[in-house]
Design an enzyme around this catalytic site. Structure first.
Site, short mmCIF file in Angstrom:
data_model
loop_
_atom_site.label_atom_id
_atom_site.label_comp_id
_atom_site.label_asym_id
_atom_site.label_seq_id
_atom_site.Cartn_x
_atom_site.Cartn_y
_atom_site.Cartn_z
N TYR A 58 31.49 60.94 42.82
CA TYR A 58 32.81 61.01 42.19
C TYR A 58 32.66 61.68 40.83
CZ TYR A 58 34.15 57.38 45.63
OH TYR A 58 34.37 56.66 46.79
N HIS A 124 26.90 56.40 51.65
CA HIS A 124 28.26 56.98 51.66
C HIS A 124 28.60 57.56 53.04
CE1 HIS A 124 31.12 58.61 48.34
NE2 HIS A 124 31.79 58.12 49.33
N PRO A 221 43.46 50.39 50.25
CA PRO A 221 44.34 49.28 50.68
C PRO A 221 45.80 49.52 50.36
CG PRO A 221 43.21 48.70 48.64
CD PRO A 221 42.62 50.01 49.10
N LEU A 222 46.07 50.51 49.47
CA LEU A 222 47.47 50.85 49.15
C LEU A 222 47.91 52.10 49.88
CD1 LEU A 222 47.31 50.11 45.31
CD2 LEU A 222 48.41 48.72 47.09
N GLY A 223 47.15 52.50 50.91
CA GLY A 223 47.53 53.70 51.65
C GLY A 223 47.63 54.91 50.72
N GLY A 225 48.32 55.02 47.75
CA GLY A 225 49.46 54.87 46.85
C GLY A 225 50.79 54.76 47.57
N PHE A 226 50.87 55.22 48.82
CA PHE A 226 52.16 55.24 49.53
C PHE A 226 52.79 53.86 49.63
CE2 PHE A 226 54.82 54.95 53.31
CZ PHE A 226 55.69 56.00 53.09
N SER A 228 52.81 51.42 47.77
CA SER A 228 53.38 50.86 46.53
C SER A 228 54.86 51.20 46.41
CB SER A 228 52.64 51.41 45.31
OG SER A 228 52.97 52.78 45.14
#
Ligand SMILES: NC(=O)c1ccc[n+]([C@@H]2O[C@H](COP(=O)([O-])OP(=O)(O)OC[C@H]3O[C@@H](n4cnc5c(N)ncnc54)[C@H](OP(=O)(O)O)[C@@H]3O)[C@@H](O)[C@H]2O)c1
Length: 332
Positions: A58, A124, A221-223, A225-226, A228
């Site tokens: 990253y 990874h 876990p938030l897709g 950001g979607f 949210s």
């Protein structure tokens, strides 16, 4: 925050972690550094989110440097989860699972993280050119050398879900690889995509982990950001943002998947919570061995996400989420 114990090494962490990736990778070309990024990590720690998920690639490297800087005086409060095995080239990302490389990568990560020991060291991606037992054996030697406390495996992406053309069901090829490396050294944790709109891991992988005392780090876990509900269909993404090429983030698919967000919002309204918190509480409820690692650059969102560990969904909530439509748009 509630604590959870993961894996063979019985590692204790806050039930919700912090994914550090968005600060330097996948969503942005601008490298977040300085006070904003430090504030986010510190806010997460203050809220009890001890597990910080990063990787050498990253940035590359800047994300680990940030974590090292953030933990200079707070190392004891944190659980460092990092990764090796992927190299960022000019054109492509390539896997390298050669034993000598893995050992050098670990030493470099320890330096960047300013620590003597990595709590969880994850592969990874497996290198198709190197037998997994050889890569895993080198990682096991890092545990014996005291540089790493436990080993984890990342099962992210279409190949991890579908295998390398070998056929079979979801995650079958990954489970076969996990069974091979378990003969060499215990797997403490498997990282896989798991969210309200990506539930494939629940069929076989999450139960496999549960039955063997292996933890699950729930990535995305938030897709992305979607889930949210803060993203608008058609809003567009920078070319460097993975969502610019993600089939679920075209204007059409984002519009088509709005009923999922609407359902999360209905549940959230009953708890005076946000849709993001409901999405995280649902992931947490998939097993005592599951630890979601929502990613964010923002301190406020890190705090909001950590608070989801205290949200208890009801039977009615679970039924409503179970009845939501299947997400449209897929990499597979
Ligand atoms: N092993 C692997 O190959 C792999 C692959 C993918 C992810 N991961 C790990 O999993 C972690 C999580 O995945 P992810 O970060 O890709 O996806 P995610 O957690 O599903 O979503 C991250 C996105 O959600 C936004 N967000 C976070 N909290 C929010 C809130 N409360 N309200 C509204 N929006 C919110 C973030 O925005 P901002 O960025 O603007 O804050 C970010 O764009 C990563 O950070 C990484 O550690 C690992």
């Amino acid at each position: 925050m509630e604590r959870r114990t993961i894996g063979a090494a019985a590692l204790e962490v806050g039930a919700i972690g912090l994914g550090c990736m968005p600060m330097h990778w996948a969503y942005t070309a601008s490298q977040q550094s300085g006070e904003g990024a430090l504030r986010t990590v510190h806010a997460a720690l203050d809220a009890g989110a001890s597990l910080l998920d990063t990787a050498d690639m990253y940035g590359p490297f800047t994300n680990e440097l940030l974590v090292g800087r953030a933990l200079r005086e707070r190392r004891a409060e944190a659980f460092i989860s990092t990764k090796c095995g992927l190299l960022v080239g000019d054109q492509h990302i390539v896997a390298n699972g050669r034993p000598g490389y893995v050992k050098r990568a670990c030493d470099a990560s320890l330096r960047r993280l300013q620590t003597d020991v990595i709590d969880l060291y994850q592969l990874h991606r497996p290198d198709p050119e190197v037998p997994v037992e050889e890569t895993w054996g080198a990682m096991a030697e890092l545990v014996s050398a005291g540089k790493v406390r436990a080993l984890g495996w990342c099962a992210i992406g279409a190949r991890a879900r579908r295998g390398y053309g070998a056929g079979g069901g979801m995650y079958d090829a990954t489970i076969r690889q996990l069974e091979r490396v378990q003969q060499v050294f215990p797997v403490s944790c498997v990282q896989a995509e798991l969210s309200v709109w990506s539930r494939e891991a629940l069929d076989r992988l999450v139960p496999w982990c549960s039955s063997r005392g292996v933890g699950v780090l729930a990535a995305m876990p938030l897709g992305n950001g979607f889930l949210s509900g803060t993203l608008t269909p058609g809003q567009g993404f920078e070319p460097e943002d993975v969502r610019a090429r993600h089939p679920r983030f075209t204007a059409e698919m984002m519009a088509a998947n709005q009923p999922i967000v609407a359902g999360l919002r209905r549940v959230a309204a009953r708890h005076d919570a946000t849709a993001a918190q409901v999405a995280l509480a649902w992931v947490l409820a998939q097993g005592r061995h599951v630890v979601p690692v929502p990613g964010t650059k923002k301190a406020d969102w890190a705090v909001q996400n950590a608070a989801a560990a205290g949200l208890r969904l009801t039977t009615e909530d679970f039924a409503e989420i179970a009845a939501l439509p299947k997400a449209l748009g897929s990499w597979d």
